[in-house]
Design an enzyme around this catalytic site. Structure first.
Site, PDB file in Angstrom:
ATOM      1  CG  ASP A  93       6.325   1.550   2.830  1.00  0.00           C
ATOM      2  OD1 ASP A  93       5.639   1.372   1.946  1.00  0.00           O
ATOM      3  OD2 ASP A  93       6.561   2.178   3.644  1.00  0.00           O
TER       4      ASP A  93
ATOM      5  CG  ASP B  28       1.803   2.532  -0.069  1.00  0.00           C
ATOM      6  OD1 ASP B  28       1.267   2.645   1.219  1.00  0.00           O
ATOM      7  OD2 ASP B  28       2.011   4.082  -0.045  1.00  0.00           O
ATOM      8  CD  GLU B  29       2.716   0.933   5.238  1.00  0.00           C
ATOM      9  OE1 GLU B  29       3.573   0.544   6.120  1.00  0.00           O
ATOM     10  OE2 GLU B  29       1.957   1.749   5.526  1.00  0.00           O
TER      11      GLU B  29
END
Length: 428
Positions: A29, A123-124
């Site tokens: 993350d 974003d993860e």
């Protein structure tokens, strides 16, 4: 092992002798992703409260630095409220194209470690590194390698949780943020979970947490030792059984490498409530084109088009329509969205927010047409839009645009006035 022992791993200092062979699922993350990308060009703001989002009082927070979060600033919070909590914060306009470019570089790093990558958002991602040990070492060593390579490739930091299940890996990454590493081997999963408050479990929000606490269930340990039927009476069959399983670390979900977007959407919150139907129609046209371009880039077509309107009092209306033939062209999406707009905006009330969404997505070439002849279908128009895609890739977003949008005020990030909202808020 106590909660303190687990907390010491936050910096990646794994205790000597730890057997991490079972912690093959990683959750990576990015830390305060949108803010972090912006600060690459504004290094003088490092260590200060920074907010990315709509700069006007009517905007919302897309991401906040950890310094701003200490004041209570959170994603999706109205900007006016965020600035009340943290008056010293610097507000930066978001640039979605920068975040997508950074995300692509990050995902490439993951793909070079293992082919088993499941992106969750921009974003993860989850990674299964069970087949990467021969080349890169143990899960802990792989996690450290990923953090180094992401930092080297992008200048950004990430937090990594490693565990035997997806749920615990994600929980671990959130626990060690920012810029941390936490490894939870299978044999330590239950002891770790039982040190946590019940709110740490996935699916325990405010209402569920309050319902449990009213019955004296404050920790995961207490929930795990509550009879399943008692939890079912409190929360219902599905939630009660699922939370009981999670409290004992049971999660059989595997990393899924092929994830299909459920929908593609663009939204715009206006600086002032917009009364002009013509202006709303122009915005819908721009959003339809942007949605269609993203569909084509992903190799998808949509069967359903929706429109969303929000008024000054925050009441929200959504309308949708199923297409006779799945499409990825801006012309078709705009035609349907305009019809929905005409129906929804009959009273002419000023609009605070407007959005266009394409859903019920399938891969290009797999959809079947409901009609042999469609008066709106136009192969030449499809070819023209794909030519526009090639032109914008080569010469930039402003190279070609519809005549109806000429003279329209542009955002500095080149997003044609759009406020693009990712599928999930930036939590990092």
């Amino acid at each position: 092992m106590t909660r303190k022992d687990f907390g010491e791993r936050r910096t990646g200092m794994t205790p000597a002798g730890l057997d991490d062979a079972s912690a093959m699922i990683l959750h990576v993350d990015m830390d305060a992703f949108f803010v972090a990308v912006e600060l690459l060009e504004r290094p003088e703001l490092l260590g200060t409260p920074v907010i990315v989002g709509g700069a006007s009082g009517r905007g919302v927070v897309s991401s906040a630095s950890y310094e701003a979060r200490r004041y209570g600033v959170r994603s999706a919070m109205p900007m006016a409220r965020a600035l009340q909590l943290c008056p010293s914060a610097v507000v930066l306009e978001g640039h979605m194209h920068k975040y997508r470019e950074a995300s692509e570089r990050i995902m490439r790093v993951f793909g070079e470690i293992t082919p088993l990558v499941e992106p969750l958002s921009i974003d993860e991602a989850f990674l299964d590194v069970s087949g990467a040990g021969r080349m890169f070492g143990s899960p802990t060593e792989i996690a450290r390698l990923i953090r180094r390579r992401v930092k080297h490739e992008t200048g950004l930091t990430c937090s990594v949780g490693a565990a035997s299940t997806k749920f615990v890996a994600k929980l671990a990454s959130s626990t060690c943020k920012p810029d941390g590493l936490l490894v939870i081997p299978a044999e330590e999963t239950v002891p770790y979970l039982h040190t946590l408050p019940v709110g740490a479990l996935w699916g325990v929000g405010q209402a569920t947490g309050d319902a449990l606490k009213r019955r004296g269930i404050d920790t995961v340990f207490e929930l795990a030792h509550t009879p399943v039927e008692t939890l079912v009476r409190i929360l219902g069959r599905a939630s009660g059984e699922r939370l009981h399983e999670l409290a004992w670390g049971r999660d059989d979900r595997r990393v899924v490498t092929e994830r299909r977007e459920k929908s593609v959407s663009h939204e715009q919150t206006f600086a002032h409530d917009e009364p002009s139907h013509a202006a709303l129609e122009r915005e819908v046209r721009a959003q339809a084109d942007a949605v269609a371009q993203r569909l084509r880039r992903a190799g998808l077509v949509a069967r359903t088009v929706s429109i969303k309107l929000r008024w000054a009092d925050f009441t929200t209306l959504q309308r949708s329509r199923t297409l006779s033939d799945a499409s990825d062209t801006g012309r078709t999406i705009f035609r349907v969205a305009r019809e929905l707009l005409d129906e929804a905006h009959e009273d002419g009330r000023p609009v605070r927010l407007i959005g266009v969404r394409a859903s019920d997505l399938v891969e290009t070439g797999t959809a079947t047409s409901a009609t042999l002849w469609d008066e709106h279908h136009d192969d030449e128009w499809e070819a023209a839009e794909r030519a526009v895609d090639r032109a914008t890739e080569r010469f930039g977003r402003e190279a070609v645009r519809p005549a109806s949008l000429l003279g329209r005020r542009e955002r500095r990030d080149g997003r044609q006035g759009l406020t693009e909202r990712p599928n999930a808020p930036d939590r990092g």
